[in-house]
Design a protein around this motif. Structure first.
Motif, mmCIF file in Angstrom:
data_model
loop_
_atom_site.group_PDB
_atom_site.id
_atom_site.type_symbol
_atom_site.label_atom_id
_atom_site.label_comp_id
_atom_site.label_asym_id
_atom_site.label_seq_id
_atom_site.Cartn_x
_atom_site.Cartn_y
_atom_site.Cartn_z
ATOM 1 N N ASN A 1 0.870 -1.342 -0.104
ATOM 2 C CA ASN A 1 0.013 -0.002 0.082
ATOM 3 C C ASN A 1 0.854 1.402 0.161
ATOM 4 O O ASN A 1 0.449 2.391 0.755
ATOM 5 C CB ASN A 1 -1.096 -0.198 1.175
ATOM 6 C CG ASN A 1 -2.137 1.049 1.057
ATOM 7 O OD1 ASN A 1 -2.497 0.931 -0.198
ATOM 8 N ND2 ASN A 1 -2.706 1.612 1.969
ATOM 9 N N LEU A 2 1.901 1.229 -0.615
ATOM 10 C CA LEU A 2 2.686 2.430 -0.868
ATOM 11 C C LEU A 2 1.807 3.458 -1.785
ATOM 12 O O LEU A 2 1.330 2.796 -2.659
ATOM 13 C CB LEU A 2 4.069 2.262 -1.521
ATOM 14 C CG LEU A 2 5.198 1.402 -0.560
ATOM 15 C CD1 LEU A 2 6.298 1.251 -1.436
ATOM 16 C CD2 LEU A 2 5.861 2.750 0.384
ATOM 17 N N PRO A 3 2.272 4.829 -1.611
ATOM 18 C CA PRO A 3 1.478 5.736 -2.560
ATOM 19 C C PRO A 3 1.887 5.297 -4.136
ATOM 20 O O PRO A 3 3.179 4.827 -4.214
ATOM 21 C CB PRO A 3 1.946 7.027 -2.207
ATOM 22 C CG PRO A 3 2.295 6.738 -0.550
ATOM 23 C CD PRO A 3 2.767 5.365 -0.512
ATOM 24 N N PRO A 4 1.000 5.188 -5.044
ATOM 25 C CA PRO A 4 1.366 4.971 -6.471
ATOM 26 C C PRO A 4 2.536 5.819 -6.920
ATOM 27 O O PRO A 4 2.675 7.088 -6.648
ATOM 28 C CB PRO A 4 0.187 5.535 -7.221
ATOM 29 C CG PRO A 4 -0.859 5.440 -6.366
ATOM 30 C CD PRO A 4 -0.191 5.833 -4.834
ATOM 31 N N GLY A 5 3.464 5.211 -7.337
ATOM 32 C CA GLY A 5 4.631 5.970 -7.808
ATOM 33 C C GLY A 5 5.969 5.704 -6.879
ATOM 34 O O GLY A 5 7.084 5.999 -7.450
ATOM 35 N N LEU A 6 5.703 5.122 -5.587
ATOM 36 C CA LEU A 6 6.861 4.782 -4.823
ATOM 37 C C LEU A 6 7.120 3.438 -4.952
ATOM 38 O O LEU A 6 6.128 2.429 -4.962
ATOM 39 C CB LEU A 6 6.600 5.210 -3.541
ATOM 40 C CG LEU A 6 6.175 6.635 -3.109
ATOM 41 C CD1 LEU A 6 6.231 7.059 -1.723
ATOM 42 C CD2 LEU A 6 7.461 7.526 -3.884
ATOM 43 N N THR A 7 8.341 3.014 -4.594
ATOM 44 C CA THR A 7 8.600 1.456 -4.668
ATOM 45 C C THR A 7 9.744 1.405 -3.539
ATOM 46 O O THR A 7 10.503 2.306 -3.153
ATOM 47 C CB THR A 7 9.078 0.787 -5.898
ATOM 48 O OG1 THR A 7 10.556 1.712 -6.291
ATOM 49 C CG2 THR A 7 8.335 1.009 -7.280
ATOM 50 N N VAL A 8 9.920 0.080 -3.002
ATOM 51 C CA VAL A 8 10.835 -0.153 -2.125
ATOM 52 C C VAL A 8 12.071 -1.440 -2.712
ATOM 53 O O VAL A 8 11.603 -2.014 -3.521
ATOM 54 C CB VAL A 8 10.323 -0.844 -0.827
ATOM 55 C CG1 VAL A 8 9.605 -2.164 -1.046
ATOM 56 C CG2 VAL A 8 11.397 -0.970 0.183
ATOM 57 N N ALA A 9 13.351 -0.970 -2.218
ATOM 58 C CA ALA A 9 14.331 -1.747 -2.898
ATOM 59 C C ALA A 9 14.376 -2.891 -2.147
ATOM 60 O O ALA A 9 14.749 -2.720 -0.710
ATOM 61 C CB ALA A 9 15.661 -0.867 -3.013
ATOM 62 N N PRO A 10 14.301 -4.150 -2.753
ATOM 63 C CA PRO A 10 14.263 -5.357 -1.643
ATOM 64 C C PRO A 10 15.540 -5.847 -0.865
ATOM 65 O O PRO A 10 15.481 -5.969 0.587
ATOM 66 C CB PRO A 10 14.058 -6.537 -2.574
ATOM 67 C CG PRO A 10 13.329 -5.819 -3.897
ATOM 68 C CD PRO A 10 14.013 -4.631 -3.852
#
Length: 220
Positions: A56-65
């Protein structure tokens, strides 16, 4: 203590006797739609390295695994309840919840000047815009729209001058014998005081060709 000792005796692995990872709570976050942002997630405990996920991150944000770095440019405003999870090397995991509020960009202050200012050979001219009723500081993606009539733009050095005299270079003698500048520039004006007189400064650095500032505008 006893449970850890039993786990150690059964598995023969000190790592498996450790606790689950604990993810640090970053606190509630605020971002602006259309403006890049980042957040470094961290964890302790468990058996490193961690593998990171976030829902449920804001659209446009990603997390580096591999690192837990959340980054990107939010594309949609709204309030998002994010769950960040770190899984350790033996499969145990820990999670934390926090809110990320994405707001719409502020309405930009600014103005325009449509008066003509002649650009003579080997001279400098300023075209002013007075900004009032805008008690804020500049944005990292402020816009400057420039329209200059000139028969050899390679002669020209064009700068934005803030009310406190700080200079931001926009055009530096590129383009050779091309006619005219009709360009929108993105300028990082973070921290600059907005109210006051902004200037578009044009310097003609060579002889022969001339022109004039046709118009320009600034969105702060």
């Amino acid at each position: 203590m006893l449970a850890a000792l039993v786990a150690l005796l059964v598995t023969g692995s000190p790592a498996l006797a450790q606790s689950d990872p604990v993810v640090a709570n970053p606190g509630d976050k605020v971002g602006v739609m259309g403006m890049a942002t980042s957040l470094q997630l961290t964890a302790t405990g468990g058996a490193a390295p961690y593998t990171w996920t976030a829902t449920n991150l804001p659209p446009g944000l990603t997390v580096a695994p591999a690192t837990g770095l959340v980054s990107g440019t939010p594309q949609q405003w709204g309030l998002y309840q994010v769950t960040a999870t770190a899984k350790d090397s033996v499969g145990r995991s820990g999670s934390v919840n926090f809110y990320w509020n994405i707001v719409t960009p502020p309405v930009p202050c600014g103005g325009g000047n449509h008066d003509d200012y002649p650009i003579r050979d080997r001279s400098t001219v300023d075209s002013p815009i007075a900004v009032t009723n805008c008690p804020t500081t500049g944005l990292p993606n402020s816009r400057v729209e420039v329209h200059i009539k000139h028969t050899y733009i390679g002669d020209l050095v064009v700068s934005l001058v803030s009310p406190d005299g700080t200079t931001f270079l926009l055009h530096n003698r590129t383009g050779g014998g091309t006619d005219d500048i009709n360009q929108s520039y993105t300028v990082n004006l973070s921290g600059e005081q907005v109210e006051g007189t902004w200037k578009l400064r044009v310097r003609d650095a060579a002889y022969k060709d001339t022109g004039f500032i046709d118009s320009w505008s600034i969105g702060l």
